[in-house]
Write a protein that holds these residues in place. Structure first.
Motif, mmCIF file in Angstrom:
data_model
loop_
_atom_site.group_PDB
_atom_site.id
_atom_site.type_symbol
_atom_site.label_atom_id
_atom_site.label_comp_id
_atom_site.label_asym_id
_atom_site.label_seq_id
_atom_site.Cartn_x
_atom_site.Cartn_y
_atom_site.Cartn_z
ATOM 1 N N GLY A 1 0.813 -1.194 0.000
ATOM 2 C CA GLY A 1 0.000 0.000 0.000
ATOM 3 C C GLY A 1 0.853 1.253 0.000
ATOM 4 O O GLY A 1 2.025 1.239 0.350
ATOM 5 N N MET A 2 0.235 2.311 -0.411
ATOM 6 C CA MET A 2 0.922 3.591 -0.502
ATOM 7 C C MET A 2 -0.081 4.704 -0.273
ATOM 8 O O MET A 2 -1.270 4.547 -0.556
ATOM 9 N N MET A 3 0.399 5.818 0.252
ATOM 10 C CA MET A 3 -0.412 7.025 0.373
ATOM 11 C C MET A 3 0.385 8.182 -0.203
ATOM 12 O O MET A 3 1.583 8.306 0.065
ATOM 13 N N ILE A 4 -0.303 8.997 -0.972
ATOM 14 C CA ILE A 4 0.322 10.162 -1.580
ATOM 15 C C ILE A 4 -0.531 11.373 -1.248
ATOM 16 O O ILE A 4 -1.755 11.324 -1.361
ATOM 17 N N GLY A 5 0.135 12.461 -0.847
ATOM 18 C CA GLY A 5 -0.614 13.657 -0.511
ATOM 19 C C GLY A 5 0.278 14.776 -0.032
ATOM 20 O O GLY A 5 1.358 14.999 -0.582
ATOM 21 N N VAL A 6 -0.173 15.459 1.023
ATOM 22 C CA VAL A 6 0.571 16.580 1.588
ATOM 23 C C VAL A 6 0.656 16.424 3.101
ATOM 24 O O VAL A 6 -0.146 15.723 3.718
ATOM 25 N N ALA A 7 1.654 17.105 3.668
ATOM 26 C CA ALA A 7 1.849 17.056 5.116
ATOM 27 C C ALA A 7 2.383 18.388 5.608
ATOM 28 O O ALA A 7 2.944 19.173 4.842
ATOM 29 N N ARG A 8 2.191 18.622 6.873
ATOM 30 C CA ARG A 8 2.820 19.770 7.526
ATOM 31 C C ARG A 8 4.306 19.418 7.710
ATOM 32 O O ARG A 8 4.645 18.264 7.985
ATOM 33 N N PRO A 9 5.185 20.394 7.587
ATOM 34 C CA PRO A 9 6.617 20.121 7.798
ATOM 35 C C PRO A 9 6.913 19.614 9.212
ATOM 36 O O PRO A 9 7.961 19.025 9.441
ATOM 37 N N THR A 10 5.983 19.797 10.128
ATOM 38 C CA THR A 10 6.175 19.338 11.507
ATOM 39 C C THR A 10 5.841 17.858 11.695
ATOM 40 O O THR A 10 6.020 17.328 12.789
ATOM 41 N N LEU A 11 5.392 17.184 10.651
ATOM 42 C CA LEU A 11 5.071 15.756 10.739
ATOM 43 C C LEU A 11 6.317 14.974 11.157
ATOM 44 O O LEU A 11 7.390 15.140 10.574
ATOM 45 N N ASP A 12 6.181 14.128 12.144
ATOM 46 C CA ASP A 12 7.281 13.267 12.572
ATOM 47 C C ASP A 12 7.308 12.051 11.657
ATOM 48 O O ASP A 12 6.542 11.102 11.847
ATOM 49 N N VAL A 13 8.157 12.073 10.655
ATOM 50 C CA VAL A 13 8.185 11.003 9.658
ATOM 51 C C VAL A 13 8.682 9.679 10.229
ATOM 52 O O VAL A 13 8.511 8.643 9.604
ATOM 53 N N ASN A 14 9.280 9.704 11.389
ATOM 54 C CA ASN A 14 9.750 8.482 12.020
ATOM 55 C C ASN A 14 8.729 7.866 12.967
ATOM 56 O O ASN A 14 8.952 6.778 13.493
ATOM 57 N N ALA A 15 7.625 8.550 13.185
ATOM 58 C CA ALA A 15 6.596 8.033 14.082
ATOM 59 C C ALA A 15 5.858 6.874 13.417
ATOM 60 O O ALA A 15 5.617 6.888 12.202
ATOM 61 N N ILE A 16 5.524 5.876 14.205
ATOM 62 C CA ILE A 16 4.728 4.766 13.683
ATOM 63 C C ILE A 16 3.350 5.313 13.323
ATOM 64 O O ILE A 16 2.729 6.026 14.105
#
Length: 110
Positions: A1-16
Motif C-alpha cells: 500500500g501507498m499514500m500520496i498527498g501533503v503534510a505539515r513540515p512538523t510531521l514526525d516522519v519516524n513516528a509509527i
C-alpha cells in the motif's frame, strides 16, 4: 500500500503510523480514500491507483483545496478546505518494493 498527498513540515516522519495524524492528508492506493487524522474520507471521484499510474495533485493554498488527476483524467477535489499554511508533498510507502517520484510542474500544466 501507498499514500500520496501533503503534510505539515512538523510531521514526525519516524513516528509509527505518522500518516494517521492531523499533519498528513494522503490518498490510499487501494481505495483512493483520503486519510486524515485517523479517518478515511471517501470523496467524489476517488479511485484506487497502482504501479504505472500517474497522479497529479494541485494544491491551492489560498482556497485550501487539493485537486486530483489520474492518468490525465480529472477525478475531482479530494480536500475542499483547510489546506492552508506550511505544507509539503508527502508519500507513505508500505513494503520494501514501493517507490514514488514527486515532480514539480507548473500549475498551468495541471
Amino acid at each position: 500500500g501507498m499514500m500520496i498527498g501533503v503534510a505539515r513540515p512538523t510531521l514526525d516522519v519516524n513516528a509509527i503510523e505518522a500518516y494517521k495524524t492531523a499533519n498528513f492528508w494522503g490518498m490510499h492506493s487501494s481505495t483512493g480514500h483520503l486519510y486524515h487524522n485517523r479517518i478515511a474520507h471517501p470523496w467524489q471521484g476517488h479511485q484506487p491507483y497502482a504501479t504505472g499510474d500517474v497522479l497529479r495533485l494541485l494544491l491551492d493554498s489560498d482556497a485550501g483545496t487539493l485537486t486530483v488527476k489520474k492518468n490525465g483524467n480529472l477525478l475531482g477535489v479530494a480536500v475542499t478546505e483547510g489546506l492552508t499554511g506550511d505544507l509539503c508533498w508527502a508519500a507513505c510507502c508500505v513494503g520494501e518494493d514501493n517507490s514514488v517520484r514527486i515532480k514539480a510542474v507548473d500549475p498551468a500544466e495541471f
